[in-house]
Design an enzyme around this catalytic site. Structure first.
Site, PDB file in Angstrom:
ATOM      1  CG  HIS A 144      -2.314   0.480   1.072  1.00 28.93           C
ATOM      2  ND1 HIS A 144      -2.398   1.912   0.491  1.00 28.93           N
ATOM      3  CD2 HIS A 144      -3.584   0.230   0.941  1.00 28.93           C
ATOM      4  CE1 HIS A 144      -3.732   2.305   0.368  1.00 28.93           C
ATOM      5  NE2 HIS A 144      -4.144   1.363   0.650  1.00 28.93           N
ATOM      6  CB  SER A 145       4.273   1.910   0.789  1.00 29.22           C
ATOM      7  OG  SER A 145       4.864   0.870   0.191  1.00 29.22           O
TER       8      SER A 145
END
Length: 479
Positions: A144-145
């Site tokens: 998700h980064s």
């Protein structure tokens, strides 16, 4: 093109939200399952990724979260990338007895498998597995980064083309815009919009602050374990007809999103009431109707709310930003059984209209940013766990292509997306694709051991609405 690619760009700092999603206990990933109508070809996918995906700097860089003498200095470091290492083709028996169950187990096991932080944080798993809805399946996993769901879906769809026109990007249904009849009407409508916006913003923001300070969901039957993110996950999906949802939408003069959230709430209410009927006393069943459950619904904060292909997103002067650019709203969930199944949709519309006509998504995004700037990463982590650890589920609805598309020459049958690594025990993501809706449910099986039954109840709610919808239209026409 060579297998390895040397990236020469300078190191880049990591955004606060990218750092947040990589912290221990908040390691969040996105999984996208792509069902294909043709047999998978690994070499074609590898070559396609070399010409598209790795051109994005985030997908050819290593995330360094900060350690040793560089502690706290998180950054993206460009690196050489071997695409073949990111395209995994497991050895699968083509005559496996239950391929659908195997796919569920495979994606579920991916949730427990850590990613190699020494490489760019993405991978594709090509499963040469014939299921009920596909000839082969590709499962993509993204950290998700790298970006929020909208950014990552845009990037993925930038790798696709229309089946009818191999050079054309996917297209999406554009939202209808109301046109003012005259200047006076436009002015009055604008003033009324401002009044509603201010009122709903004040109400919803106050509710949100009260929830953060005092409230928490109280049902152990569907709450995740505090602080737990990596547990026994299960991912399942079902495919339903978009026309069935539109039939209810037209009968009630509401939106597709209202119907979807209404049917989810109807199914969840029946599920939780059945669990209480089996496991608790009559007094507890009465209390169930009064407990405060909340869901988290994410909103895209970009000016253009449609999913765009990467070419438009990354173009110079584009209004669409890359990265984690989402806000959230807190949605109360009514668990009281309703005799009229349409009542769930009416409740959903009332709630969602208030949220859509407020600035709560911007407030929530701003709250997280201010917390990060004032209290640092530790304070932001505490706030996020306070909010997401005290809610029951995550709900999202993603608009997909309205025409059939191909993924590096593989015709797509369906797309199912989900997120794991979050504290909630229930994560529901609904993705549209052509004339289909794919309901993807992710659960913590220690809390929800029978996700198939929950999914059955959600779909049964839609069937009940469909059965009653023609009568509702007939009654409305007579009135």
């Amino acid at each position: 093109m060579a297998i390895e690619r040397q990236v020469t760009e300078a190191e880049e700092p990591v955004s606060p939200f990218a750092r947040l999603f990589s912290l221990p206990g908040l390691d969040v990933f996105n999984i996208v399952t792509i069902g294909c109508k043709t047999e998978g070809n690994a070499s074609t996918i590898v070559e396609g990724i070399k010409n598209t995906l790795i051109n994005h700097p985030r997908f050819s860089s290593i995330l360094v979260t900060g350690h040793g003498e560089h502690k706290g200095k998180a950054r993206w470091i460009p690196t050489k990338i071997n695409v073949e290492e990111h395209v995994i083709v497991p050895d699968i028996d083509p005559n496996i007895e239950n391929p659908d169950e195997f796919l569920e187990d495979y994606t579920s096991n991916m949730a427990l498998s850590p990613m190699d932080m020494s490489k760019p944080l993405w991978e594709f798993h090509l499963l040469k597995l014939k299921t009920s809805h596909a000839e082969a399946v590709t499962v993509a996993r993204f950290h998700h980064s790298l970006g929020d769901g909208m950014s990552l879906m845009s990037l993925l769809l930038a790798c696709t083309r229309k089946t009818c026109d191999p050079e054309a990007f996917p297209t999406f249904v554009a939202p209808k815009k109301n046109k003012a009849k005259n200047v006076c009407f436009s002015l009055v409508a604008w003033l009324w919009f401002i009044v509603r916006l201010m009122f709903h913003t004040c109400v919803e923001v106050i509710k949100s602050i009260v929830f953060i300070c005092r409230a928490s969901d109280t049902s152990a039957h569907i709450m995740g374990k505090p602080g737990a993110t990596l547990s026994a996950n299960k991912f399942i999906h079902r495919i339903i007809s978009l026309d069935d949802v539109k039939m209810v939408k037209n009968a009630m003069n509401m939106t597709v999103n209202d119907v979807l959230f209404g049917m989810v709430q109807a199914g969840l209410s029946r599920y939780l009431n059945q669990r209480y009927d089996l496991e608790t006393s009559s007094k507890s069943r009465k209390n169930l109707h009064n407990i405060g459950l909340h869901g988290v619904v994410f909103f895209n904060l970009r000016p253009n709310r449609n999913i765009e292909d990467l070419a438009k997103m990354m173009a110079k002067g584009s209004k669409c930003r890359w990265g984690n650019s989402i806000g959230y709203v807190l949605i109360p969930l009514g668990m009281k059984p309703q005799d009229d199944v349409f009542e769930y949709v009416r409740q959903a519309k009332t709630i969602m209209d208030g949220k859509k006509h407020s600035l709560e998504p911007l407030f929530s995004y701003g709250l997280l940013k201010v917390t990060m700037e004032v209290f640092g990463l530790r304070g932001l982590k505490t706030l996020v766990k306070r909010i997401f650890g005290s809610t029951t589920m995550i709900f999202s609805n993603v608009v997909g292509p309205d025409e059939e598309i191909s993924f590096f020459g593989h015709r797509i049958a369906y797309i199912a997306a989900s997120t794991f690594g979050v504290p909630q025990a229930l994560n529901i993501c609904i993705q549209s694709y052509v004339d289909k809706l794919i309901i993807n449910i992710g659960v913590d099986v220690d809390v929800i051991p029978d996700p198939h039954h929950l999914c059955d109840l959600i779909i049964e709610a839609l069937r009940m609405m469909n059965s009653a919808a023609p009568k509702k239209v007939f009654h409305a026409s007579k009135v």
